[in-house]
Design an enzyme around this catalytic site. Structure first.
Site, PDB file in Angstrom:
ATOM      1  N   ASN A 299       0.985  -1.090   0.192  1.00  0.00           N
ATOM      2  CA  ASN A 299      -0.147   0.141  -0.011  1.00  0.00           C
ATOM      3  C   ASN A 299       0.530   1.399  -0.403  1.00  0.00           C
ATOM      4  OD1 ASN A 299      -1.674   1.851   0.520  1.00  0.00           O
ATOM      5  ND2 ASN A 299      -1.886   1.162   2.586  1.00  0.00           N
ATOM      6  N   TRP A 300       1.592   2.202  -1.313  1.00  0.00           N
ATOM      7  CA  TRP A 300       2.050   2.523  -0.602  1.00  0.00           C
ATOM      8  C   TRP A 300       1.283   4.166  -1.190  1.00  0.00           C
ATOM      9  CZ3 TRP A 300       4.047   2.066  -7.091  1.00  0.00           C
ATOM     10  CH2 TRP A 300       5.159   1.129  -7.271  1.00  0.00           C
ATOM     11  N   LYS A 301       0.225   4.311  -0.322  1.00  0.00           N
ATOM     12  CA  LYS A 301      -0.406   5.707   0.367  1.00  0.00           C
ATOM     13  C   LYS A 301      -0.435   6.777  -1.253  1.00  0.00           C
ATOM     14  CE  LYS A 301       0.315   3.306   5.195  1.00  0.00           C
ATOM     15  NZ  LYS A 301       0.161   3.317   6.477  1.00  0.00           N
TER      16      LYS A 301
ATOM     17  N   HIS B 273      -9.736   1.138   4.681  1.00  0.00           N
ATOM     18  CA  HIS B 273      -8.457   1.755   5.274  1.00  0.00           C
ATOM     19  C   HIS B 273      -8.174   2.115   6.497  1.00  0.00           C
ATOM     20  CE1 HIS B 273      -3.882   2.585   6.673  1.00  0.00           C
ATOM     21  NE2 HIS B 273      -3.994   1.457   5.644  1.00  0.00           N
TER      22      HIS B 273
ATOM     23  N   GLU C 237      -6.927   4.647   7.462  1.00  0.00           N
ATOM     24  CA  GLU C 237      -6.950   5.910   7.760  1.00  0.00           C
ATOM     25  C   GLU C 237      -8.307   6.805   7.296  1.00  0.00           C
ATOM     26  OE1 GLU C 237      -2.825   5.478   5.171  1.00  0.00           O
ATOM     27  OE2 GLU C 237      -2.349   5.596   7.815  1.00  0.00           O
TER      28      GLU C 237
ATOM     29  N   SER D 261       3.287  -2.593  10.521  1.00  0.00           N
ATOM     30  CA  SER D 261       4.960  -2.077  10.645  1.00  0.00           C
ATOM     31  C   SER D 261       5.758  -3.339   9.636  1.00  0.00           C
ATOM     32  CB  SER D 261       4.728  -1.786  11.832  1.00  0.00           C
ATOM     33  OG  SER D 261       4.721  -1.017  12.146  1.00  0.00           O
TER      34      SER D 261
ATOM     35  N   GLY E 139       2.869  -0.306   3.901  1.00  0.00           N
ATOM     36  CA  GLY E 139       2.961   0.385   3.522  1.00  0.00           C
ATOM     37  C   GLY E 139       4.187   0.756   3.876  1.00  0.00           C
ATOM     38  N   GLY E 140       4.939   1.753   4.175  1.00  0.00           N
ATOM     39  CA  GLY E 140       6.322   1.819   4.731  1.00  0.00           C
ATOM     40  C   GLY E 140       7.023   0.729   3.959  1.00  0.00           C
TER      41      GLY E 140
HETATM   42  C1  PEP Z   1      -0.819  -0.193   5.185  1.00  0.00           C
HETATM   43  O1  PEP Z   1      -0.642   1.317   5.089  1.00  0.00           O
HETATM   44  O2  PEP Z   1      -1.880  -0.350   5.652  1.00  0.00           O
HETATM   45  C2  PEP Z   1       0.416  -0.791   6.967  1.00  0.00           C
HETATM   46  C3  PEP Z   1       0.211  -1.383   7.241  1.00  0.00           C
HETATM   47  O3  PEP Z   1       1.260   0.270   6.847  1.00  0.00           O
HETATM   48  P1  PEP Z   1       2.900  -0.242   7.418  1.00  0.00           P
HETATM   49  O4  PEP Z   1       3.448  -0.796   6.705  1.00  0.00           O
HETATM   50  O5  PEP Z   1       3.951   1.065   7.638  1.00  0.00           O
HETATM   51  O6  PEP Z   1       2.560   0.030   9.089  1.00  0.00           O
END
Ligand code: PEP
Length: 249
Positions: free
Chosen positions: A9-11, A94, A96, A212, A233-234
């Site tokens: 998920n590049w956000k 999501h 967010e 994470s 995500g990251g």
């Molecule tokens: C996400 O964006 O769904 C996510 C889990 O982010 P991260 O891996 O950065 O915690």
């Protein structure tokens, strides 16, 4: 047998040029088998990625969509607009979006139904806040969110949904749920689905962990019996890191 799915998920990251560079680099992992690979990119990069990902083995996903076909919804994108450019997956609900864009259980449900109607695979996100976790409400929260999101689905449609269990306090914070705890909550979600849609649906639906996840910890999650992949995500922004996640699965 459920095929694991590693979705990035590049956000709100990556220009078209950056997305294309990632796609080129990701081709190094085109022969990695036994795992489904998906990148959920910002809308502006989707069309270019649809071409650039050819030969990479990665499928394309969006991060949101509207539930209507078309209409006066300024700034929104419809399911058929995504289909037209080769999108196969779409993240729905999501945290967010629930937190910053007023996404509710009701709109999440409408979006899940619309995605399935258009042949898109919804990656449905559920998960508790830190406050809810500390109040011992995790199981109740994921039950309520899962039941609401899947209301009105036929039992045979449930296997076409991917669920991502993402504890909100673990997203982008560097704090991750222990693999065992994540597995316990995911088993609750699977049980809710079995109660509502039958044992077969519960056994077939794929449920990811998200929060994470990194190359260093992914194996611990995927060694759990109920965890079928990760929403990341990251650590999905860098192609080498994403490929390590896929290899670690
Ligand atoms: C996400 O964006 O769904 C996510 C889990 O982010 P991260 O891996 O950065 O915690």
């Amino acid at each position: 047998m459920r095929t694991p799915i590693i979705a990035g998920n590049w956000k709100m990251f990556k220009t078209i040029a950056e997305a294309k560079k990632f796609a080129e680099e990701a081709k190094a992992g085109s022969d990695i088998a036994g795992v489904q690979k998906v990148i959920c990119a910002p809308y502006t990069a989707l069309s270019a990625l649809s071409e650039a990902l050819q030969g990479s083995g990665l499928a394309l996903g969006a991060q949101n969509m509207h539930f209507e076909e078309q209409g006066a919804f300024t700034g929104e994108i419809s399911p058929s607009m995504l289909k037209e450019i080769g999108v196969e997956y779409v993240i729905i609900g999501h945290s967010e979006r629930r937190q910053y864009f007023n996404e509710t259980d009701e709109t999440v449900n409408k979006k899940v139904l619309a995605a399935l109607k258009h042949g898109l695979v919804p990656i449905l996100c559920v998960g508790e806040s830190l406050e809810q976790r500390e109040a011992g409400e995790t199981a109740k929260v994921v039950r309520t969110q899962t039941e609401a999101a899947l209301a009105g689905l036929e039992a045979e449609q449930v296997a076409d949904v991917v669920i991502a269990y993402e504890p909100i306090w673990a997203i982008g914070t560097g704090k991750s749920s222990s693999a065992q705890e994540a597995n316990e909550t995911i088993a609750v979600i699977r049980q809710v689905i079995a109660e509502r849609f039958g044992q077969d649906a519960g056994a077939r639906v794929r449920i990811q962990y998200g929060g994470s996840v990194k190359p260093e910890n992914i194996a611990s999650y995927l060694s759990q019996p109920d965890i079928d992949g990760a929403l990341v995500g990251g650590a999905s922004l860098d192609a080498a890191s994403y490929l390590q996640l896929v290899k670690g699965s």
